[in-house]
Design a protein around this motif. Structure first.
Motif, short mmCIF file in Angstrom:
data_model
loop_
_atom_site.label_atom_id
_atom_site.label_comp_id
_atom_site.label_asym_id
_atom_site.label_seq_id
_atom_site.Cartn_x
_atom_site.Cartn_y
_atom_site.Cartn_z
N TYR A 95 0.82 -1.20 0.00
CA TYR A 95 0.00 0.00 0.00
C TYR A 95 0.86 1.27 0.00
O TYR A 95 0.52 2.25 -0.65
CB TYR A 95 -0.92 -0.02 1.22
N LYS A 96 2.00 1.23 0.69
CA LYS A 96 2.85 2.42 0.79
C LYS A 96 3.45 2.83 -0.55
O LYS A 96 3.91 3.96 -0.71
CB LYS A 96 3.96 2.20 1.82
N THR A 97 3.43 1.91 -1.54
CA THR A 97 3.96 2.24 -2.87
C THR A 97 2.90 2.86 -3.77
O THR A 97 3.21 3.27 -4.89
CB THR A 97 4.54 0.99 -3.55
N TYR A 98 1.66 2.92 -3.31
CA TYR A 98 0.57 3.45 -4.13
C TYR A 98 0.62 4.97 -4.19
O TYR A 98 0.98 5.63 -3.20
CB TYR A 98 -0.79 3.04 -3.55
N SER A 99 0.24 5.53 -5.32
CA SER A 99 0.06 6.98 -5.43
C SER A 99 -1.20 7.37 -4.65
O SER A 99 -2.00 6.51 -4.26
CB SER A 99 -0.11 7.39 -6.89
N LEU A 100 -1.37 8.67 -4.43
CA LEU A 100 -2.55 9.14 -3.70
C LEU A 100 -3.84 8.75 -4.41
O LEU A 100 -4.82 8.35 -3.78
CB LEU A 100 -2.48 10.67 -3.53
N GLY A 101 -3.82 8.83 -5.75
CA GLY A 101 -5.00 8.43 -6.52
C GLY A 101 -5.30 6.95 -6.38
O GLY A 101 -6.47 6.55 -6.27
N MET A 102 -4.27 6.12 -6.37
CA MET A 102 -4.45 4.68 -6.19
C MET A 102 -4.98 4.37 -4.79
O MET A 102 -5.83 3.48 -4.61
CB MET A 102 -3.14 3.94 -6.45
N LYS A 103 -4.50 5.10 -3.80
CA LYS A 103 -4.99 4.91 -2.42
C LYS A 103 -6.48 5.24 -2.33
O LYS A 103 -7.24 4.53 -1.65
CB LYS A 103 -4.19 5.78 -1.45
N GLN A 104 -6.88 6.29 -3.04
CA GLN A 104 -8.30 6.66 -3.03
C GLN A 104 -9.13 5.60 -3.74
O GLN A 104 -10.23 5.26 -3.31
CB GLN A 104 -8.48 8.03 -3.69
N ARG A 105 -8.59 5.04 -4.82
CA ARG A 105 -9.32 3.99 -5.54
C ARG A 105 -9.43 2.73 -4.70
O ARG A 105 -10.44 2.03 -4.74
CB ARG A 105 -8.64 3.70 -6.88
N LEU A 106 -8.37 2.42 -3.91
CA LEU A 106 -8.45 1.26 -3.02
C LEU A 106 -9.52 1.49 -1.94
O LEU A 106 -10.23 0.56 -1.56
CB LEU A 106 -7.09 0.99 -2.38
N ALA A 107 -9.63 2.73 -1.47
CA ALA A 107 -10.65 3.05 -0.47
C ALA A 107 -12.05 2.84 -1.06
O ALA A 107 -12.95 2.33 -0.38
CB ALA A 107 -10.49 4.50 0.00
N ILE A 108 -12.23 3.24 -2.32
CA ILE A 108 -13.52 3.02 -2.98
C ILE A 108 -13.78 1.52 -3.16
O ILE A 108 -14.89 1.04 -2.97
CB ILE A 108 -13.57 3.77 -4.32
N ALA A 109 -12.71 0.79 -3.49
CA ALA A 109 -12.85 -0.67 -3.61
C ALA A 109 -13.32 -1.27 -2.29
O ALA A 109 -14.19 -2.14 -2.25
CB ALA A 109 -11.52 -1.29 -4.03
N SER A 110 -12.74 -0.80 -1.19
CA SER A 110 -13.14 -1.28 0.13
C SER A 110 -14.61 -0.98 0.41
O SER A 110 -15.34 -1.80 0.96
CB SER A 110 -12.25 -0.64 1.21
#
Length: 297
Positions: free
Chosen positions: A126-141
């Motif tokens: 997760y720490k290698t994700y960009s801010l946009g990817m982190k937001q997309r993972l949050a939406i996935a959750s």
């Protein structure tokens, strides 16, 4: 369409501060509903009450015609603040933990990763994700339990232009699957590009609600240029002219109801004038937003 959300006189006070003041609102199934307002307008507080994070002072609301309950909230996915994931775990592992907490089948993980286009990065930390990817993972959750409604609070906040474009495209894709989406934003462009309906809040008060398609409605304004000295005087004789303003060497003609730019062009031609520039000015959400807030003083 059935009401997914009904809000009646919802109010929240913090001491002397009335953060949300007697809010009445309805969101129907299939809408992408934007809650628009400047910082401090009560958007996040409202979403907090709807998700049971903040207790209302007065008023009530219902989801799907039912009062809020644990079973009802299972139908709702939300990304209210910056999500908390474990930085040294992969996206896949983080979602597995979330699925366990939400008591969702782990089989849903592959599907939501595909929706948010993170399948190829699912095994990266997760720490290698960009801010946009982190937001997309949050939406996935938030999509893990296949909710009927998705709530997003400032979904593009802090993202670069590419990240913003990715989130907007994702919101549209999720909406096309039939889900109802409620999002809070202070970004006018975001609401205009992804929402079907919107409400404007100002200091906790609802000052406007309606379809986004209505933004371009209202009096038509036509920008006209022509190589003659008395253009203004001639345009004032046009029966469809309401008012004329001058900007950057052009005449901006506000038309009366029922008149359009083609009528202006015909009138000029009949008077022996060929316009070098004639363009209808569409009212933007920004202009409408400013008008709404100005009128609500």
């Amino acid at each position: 369409m059935e009401n997914v959300l009904s809000i009646r006189a919802l109010t929240k006070t913090f001491g002397k501060l009335r953060a949300v003041n007697s809010l009445n609102l309805e969101v129907k199934a299939g809408q992408v509903f934007g809650m628009l307002g400047p910082n401090g307008s009560g958007k996040t507080t409202t979403l907090g009450m709807l998700m049971g994070v903040v207790n209302p002072t007065e008023g009530a609301f219902s989801w799907f015609g039912e009062p809020p309950s644990h079973d009802v909230r299972k139908k709702i996915g939300a990304v209210l603040e910056h999500p908390i994931f474990y930085p040294y775990l992969s996206g896949q592992k983080n979602l597995e933990l979330n699925a366990m907490v939400k008591q969702c089948p782990t089989e849903n993980i592959a599907r939501v990763l595909d929706i948010v286009e993170l399948t190829e990065r699912r095994n990266d930390r997760y720490k290698t994700y960009s801010l946009g990817m982190k937001q997309r993972l949050a939406i996935a959750s938030a999509l893990l339990n296949d909710p009927t409604v998705l709530i997003l609070d400032e979904p593009t906040n802090g993202l670069d232009p590419m990240g913003i474009a990715d989130i907007r495209r994702l919101i549209k894709k999720i909406a096309e699957s039939g889900k109802t989406i409620i999002l809070a934003s202070h970004l006018l462009d975001e609401v205009q590009k992804v929402c079907t309906h919107f409400a404007v809040l100002k200091r906790g008060n609802l000052v406007h609600v309606g379809p986004v398609d209505d933004v371009g409605n209202g009096a038509e304004v036509v920008e006209v240029k022509a190589s003659i000295a008395n253009l203004n005087e001639i345009l004032m004789t046009f029966p469809g002219t309401s008012t004329i303003n001058h900007e950057n060497g052009s005449c901006h003609v506000t038309l009366r109801t029922g008149f359009h730019s083609v009528d202006v062009n015909r009138f000029l031609f009949e008077n022996g004038i060929v316009a070098s520039h004639l363009q209808t000015q569409k009212r933007s959400l920004e202009k409408m937003f400013i008008e709404i807030l100005s009128e609500s003083h």
